[in-house]
Design an enzyme around this catalytic site. Structure first.
Site, PDB file in Angstrom:
ATOM      1  N   SER A 158       0.806  -1.215   0.000  1.00 28.61           N
ATOM      2  CA  SER A 158       0.000   0.000   0.000  1.00 28.61           C
ATOM      3  C   SER A 158       0.839   1.265   0.000  1.00 28.61           C
ATOM      4  O   SER A 158       0.303   2.368  -0.110  1.00 28.61           O
ATOM      5  CB  SER A 158      -0.931   0.014   1.227  1.00 28.61           C
ATOM      6  OG  SER A 158      -0.172  -0.126   2.416  1.00 28.61           O
ATOM      7  N   HIS A 206      -2.163  -2.700  -6.229  1.00 28.09           N
ATOM      8  CA  HIS A 206      -2.685  -2.376  -4.903  1.00 28.09           C
ATOM      9  C   HIS A 206      -4.206  -2.451  -4.883  1.00 28.09           C
ATOM     10  O   HIS A 206      -4.895  -1.589  -5.417  1.00 28.09           O
ATOM     11  CB  HIS A 206      -2.213  -0.980  -4.479  1.00 28.09           C
ATOM     12  CG  HIS A 206      -2.695  -0.572  -3.127  1.00 28.09           C
ATOM     13  ND1 HIS A 206      -2.978   0.738  -2.802  1.00 28.09           N
ATOM     14  CD2 HIS A 206      -2.963  -1.301  -2.011  1.00 28.09           C
ATOM     15  CE1 HIS A 206      -3.390   0.787  -1.553  1.00 28.09           C
ATOM     16  NE2 HIS A 206      -3.388  -0.432  -1.060  1.00 28.09           N
ATOM     17  N   GLU A 232      -4.909   0.137  -7.845  1.00 35.42           N
ATOM     18  CA  GLU A 232      -3.832   1.014  -8.297  1.00 35.42           C
ATOM     19  C   GLU A 232      -2.760   0.156  -8.973  1.00 35.42           C
ATOM     20  O   GLU A 232      -2.301  -0.835  -8.404  1.00 35.42           O
ATOM     21  CB  GLU A 232      -3.210   1.769  -7.117  1.00 35.42           C
ATOM     22  CG  GLU A 232      -4.089   2.851  -6.541  1.00 35.42           C
ATOM     23  CD  GLU A 232      -3.413   3.604  -5.406  1.00 35.42           C
ATOM     24  OE1 GLU A 232      -3.510   4.839  -5.381  1.00 35.42           O
ATOM     25  OE2 GLU A 232      -2.795   2.952  -4.537  1.00 35.42           O
ATOM     26  N   ASN A 289      -3.402   6.422  -0.696  1.00 34.80           N
ATOM     27  CA  ASN A 289      -2.872   6.554   0.658  1.00 34.80           C
ATOM     28  C   ASN A 289      -2.089   7.843   0.862  1.00 34.80           C
ATOM     29  O   ASN A 289      -1.996   8.340   1.987  1.00 34.80           O
ATOM     30  CB  ASN A 289      -2.014   5.342   1.008  1.00 34.80           C
ATOM     31  CG  ASN A 289      -2.875   4.145   1.372  1.00 34.80           C
ATOM     32  OD1 ASN A 289      -3.999   4.301   1.843  1.00 34.80           O
ATOM     33  ND2 ASN A 289      -2.360   2.952   1.151  1.00 34.80           N
TER      34      ASN A 289
END
Length: 292
Positions: A120, A141, A153, A191
């Site tokens: 992540s 991800h 992702e 994130n």
């Protein structure tokens, strides 16, 4: 571009069993590996239970469920990955552990097999450099819960070749996901934006700007968020959030990414959120009650 016909998944935890779930439902044979047999048994029970909910909602049929479960083979060794076109590593968010996994795994893979990480936040270029196949290494991800969340992702490292990126994007679409390209920077897209917000909510709690309810209700009602930031932090896992914030802080060097001391304290106490039964909320009560 090579079509991916068989998928390997390393790690039978929350993310790994979710990836195996969607891959098997898409018609792909899956090899799910974990070093603990008990974790594999728990993963299969979780996948079966989650598919039962999909059957009840008429998302899939009982026949779909039975066929998907039959496509999942489990193992406690890397030997079964020899005929996989891609292996997706979904181990804990710890770079040293991931490197050890790659060292043991890569000798078992075909030379043309793709290796993907569900990290992540850890830079893909750095992880790829620890393998024998930087051109065929990529970030993939997924988001929790994997069967429900549509986003994946796709993160290319400096050496990732075009064919690898194209194959993985096609795989994501086959799994029913929407792939988005993210740059290989700490935290990638989601994130990089989300975790500092959660960290700031924790810092506001520590400073007494508001209590748990005030912060969560304020963001739900004032910003129209479906979950408050402290509730979401518990859902993500406070240990995972702390790991991401450390990667952001170390990788970008900006003090605005410094993990909140209160976040670190909760992790030290073992209050990791929903998965441990206690975080910013106590999950032994129904509904959960704030712990501060």
């Amino acid at each position: 571009m090579a079509e991916i016909a068989k998928v390997g998944v390393i790690g039978a935890g929350l993310m790994g069993n979710g990836i195996a779930h969607v891959a098997a439902l898409s018609g792909l044979p899956v090899v799910l590996m974990d070093v603990q047999q008990a974790a594999l048994e728990k993963a299969l029970a979780t996948i079966s239970g989650n598919m039962d909910r999909q059957v009840k909602k008429a998302v899939i049929t009982a026949e779909d469920k039975a066929a998907a479960l039959a496509r999942i083979a489990t193992t406690t060794t890397n030997d079964a990955f020899g005929d996989c076109d891609i292996v997706i590593e979904a181990a804990t968010e710890n770079e040293d552990i991931k490197r050890k996994i790659y060292a043991a795994l890569t000798p078992k893979l075909r030379a043309d097999a793709i290796l993907a990480s569900n990290t992540s936040s850890i830079p893909i270029t750095r992880l790829a450099a620890a393998t024998d196949r930087p051109a065929r290494f990529i970030g993939m991800h997924f988001f929790n819960p994997v069967p429900m969340m549509k986003l994946v992702e796709i993160i290319r490292g400096l050496a990732t070749d075009d064919a690898t990126a194209a194959s993985v994007e096609a795989l994501a679409k086959r799994l029913g996901k929407t792939p988005v390209a993210a740059g290989d920077w700490p935290g990638f897209v989601v994130n990089r934006v989300l975790c500092p917000m959660l960290n700031e909510a924790i810092q506001a709690l520590m400073e007494g700007v508001g209590d748990v309810r005030a912060i969560d209700e304020g963001m739900k009602l004032g910003a129209n968020h479906p979950m408050g930031p402290l509730e979401l932090a518990d859902f993500v896992g406070l240990d995972t959030l702390l790991s991401v914030m450390k990667v952001l802080h170390e990788g970008l060097g900006d003090p605005k990414y410094r993990p909140s001391p209160l976040l670190a304290k909760y992790v030290e106490a073992g209050w990791l959120g929903r998965k441990s039964g206690r975080g910013f909320y106590d999950y032994s009560t129904n509904p959960p009650t704030p712990t501060r």
